[in-house]
Design a protein around this motif. Sequence first.
Motif, mmCIF file in Angstrom:
data_model
loop_
_atom_site.group_PDB
_atom_site.id
_atom_site.type_symbol
_atom_site.label_atom_id
_atom_site.label_comp_id
_atom_site.label_asym_id
_atom_site.label_seq_id
_atom_site.Cartn_x
_atom_site.Cartn_y
_atom_site.Cartn_z
ATOM 1 N N THR A 115 -25.654 0.851 5.054
ATOM 2 C CA THR A 115 -26.447 -0.813 4.280
ATOM 3 C C THR A 115 -24.951 -1.123 4.007
ATOM 4 O O THR A 115 -24.161 -1.143 4.033
ATOM 5 C CB THR A 115 -27.030 -0.921 3.078
ATOM 6 N N LYS A 119 -28.213 9.976 -8.644
ATOM 7 C CA LYS A 119 -27.915 9.875 -7.645
ATOM 8 C C LYS A 119 -29.238 11.505 -7.196
ATOM 9 O O LYS A 119 -29.611 12.345 -7.647
ATOM 10 C CB LYS A 119 -26.544 10.025 -7.162
ATOM 11 N N ARG A 121 -33.174 16.239 0.804
ATOM 12 C CA ARG A 121 -33.275 17.582 1.880
ATOM 13 C C ARG A 121 -34.694 17.601 2.835
ATOM 14 O O ARG A 121 -35.146 17.974 1.614
ATOM 15 C CB ARG A 121 -32.174 18.491 2.552
ATOM 16 N N GLY A 167 -31.037 9.482 0.386
ATOM 17 C CA GLY A 167 -30.086 9.406 -1.294
ATOM 18 C C GLY A 167 -30.762 8.285 -1.112
ATOM 19 O O GLY A 167 -30.871 7.495 -0.414
HETATM 20 P P1 5GP Z 1 -25.872 12.962 0.974
HETATM 21 O O1 5GP Z 1 -26.995 13.409 0.148
HETATM 22 O O2 5GP Z 1 -24.942 13.554 1.628
HETATM 23 O O3 5GP Z 1 -25.519 12.286 -0.360
HETATM 24 O O4 5GP Z 1 -26.787 11.617 1.293
HETATM 25 C C1 5GP Z 1 -27.844 12.099 2.558
HETATM 26 C C2 5GP Z 1 -27.773 11.305 3.953
HETATM 27 O O5 5GP Z 1 -28.757 9.605 3.333
HETATM 28 C C3 5GP Z 1 -26.209 10.197 4.397
HETATM 29 O O6 5GP Z 1 -26.525 10.039 5.764
HETATM 30 C C4 5GP Z 1 -26.366 10.013 3.660
HETATM 31 O O7 5GP Z 1 -25.650 8.315 4.117
HETATM 32 C C5 5GP Z 1 -27.464 8.482 2.997
HETATM 33 N N1 5GP Z 1 -27.533 7.783 1.595
HETATM 34 C C6 5GP Z 1 -27.285 8.666 0.857
HETATM 35 N N2 5GP Z 1 -27.202 7.957 -0.183
HETATM 36 C C7 5GP Z 1 -27.775 6.432 0.344
HETATM 37 C C8 5GP Z 1 -28.257 5.307 -0.342
HETATM 38 O O8 5GP Z 1 -27.985 4.967 -1.721
HETATM 39 N N3 5GP Z 1 -28.459 3.959 0.157
HETATM 40 C C9 5GP Z 1 -28.132 4.521 1.632
HETATM 41 N N4 5GP Z 1 -29.174 4.073 2.643
HETATM 42 N N5 5GP Z 1 -28.613 5.655 2.506
HETATM 43 C C10 5GP Z 1 -28.020 6.944 1.618
#
Ligand code: 5GP
Length: 317
Positions: free
Chosen positions: A88, A267, A271, A295
């Motif tokens: 985004t 945050k 998974r 996420g």
């Molecule tokens: P992670 O858990 O490794 O931080 O994120 C997992 C996936 O979710 C990644 O592909 C990341 O880009 C996406 N992601 C994590 N947090 C956010 C968020 O707040 N907004 C969006 N749009 N994608 C997120």
Amino acid sequence: MSRLTDLIEDAESIAVIGHIRPDGDDLGSCLGLYNYIKENYPHVTRLRVFLEKAAPKFDFLKGMDEVSHKIGNDDKDYDLVACLDCATKDRLGEFDIILDGAKHSICVDHHKTNPCYCEFNDVRPDASSTSEVIYELLEDDRISLDTATCLYTGIAHDTGIFQYSATSQRTMEIGGRLLRKGISAEEIISNSYYQKSYDQIRAWGYAYEKAVLCERGRCIYTIMTWKDMKKFGITSMDLDGVSSELRNVSGVLFSMLLYQDGSNEFKASMRSTGNVDCSAVAVKHDGGGHAHASGCTCQGDPEEIAAMILSEIREQL
Ligand code: 5GP
Ligand code: MN
């Protein structure tokens, strides 16, 4: 030729931008493209890559020492801005003003939740990684060893080392082509994926110890506060991988790490596997991602946030 390379041909100044808290795929795709432009397009007189500070384990990627972490006065009028792996516009963080000032823009991504916020958008939800999409948009015979190392790192990280369901025959073929460039795959994987600091493994041990198995063994979550991170001398970057590891618990379909990110903010790193689509829950809370890795950010008490997210996941079990 691709739309991306057509746009590069026509630009004299280019900015490559990644998302906040860059991961392996974001760093690999951004630095891979940066090196490729630098090596093949001498007519580009102003070339910058903008990323937040990344974990030191990625320092081996060529160009890491040239990354800009701050915006200068002359960074608001690029001919072309390429936003990579960023689902985004919000996730560009403070670099969004570089996009606003650009003559042309292109987004290259693989998040199915991407709303296509640039002028041109190449979003491929079936691709394993943005690094894989970038490979497809470049010419193989112009990819150097340094660029190949970046792209391989990105693909390896986003596929859990060629494991997750988005790893296709094509992903493996691209991996093979990058290997042929002479990259040190074993070193890349060992140093940037598996290796951990002593503080980190102790923190991971603590996160596992606190993990709560629920929904009759189908969900698992753990919470790490600032206090917990301080106790082990780590930052949230050192917890990257905990959520994926929790999903390996037998019988688990959904795992979540909730880590503190503000005085009243957590945050969620989620998974899932099988038919459980954790991105649907992430989107509900203004986050996003992929069906099996997503996420979002939530305010309030972490146990209450966990209970809320689990109640939404329960509907899919
Ligand atoms: P992670 O858990 O490794 O931080 O994120 C997992 C996936 O979710 C990644 O592909 C990341 O880009 C996406 N992601 C994590 N947090 C956010 C968020 O707040 N907004 C969006 N749009 N994608 C997120
Ligand atoms: Mn990615």
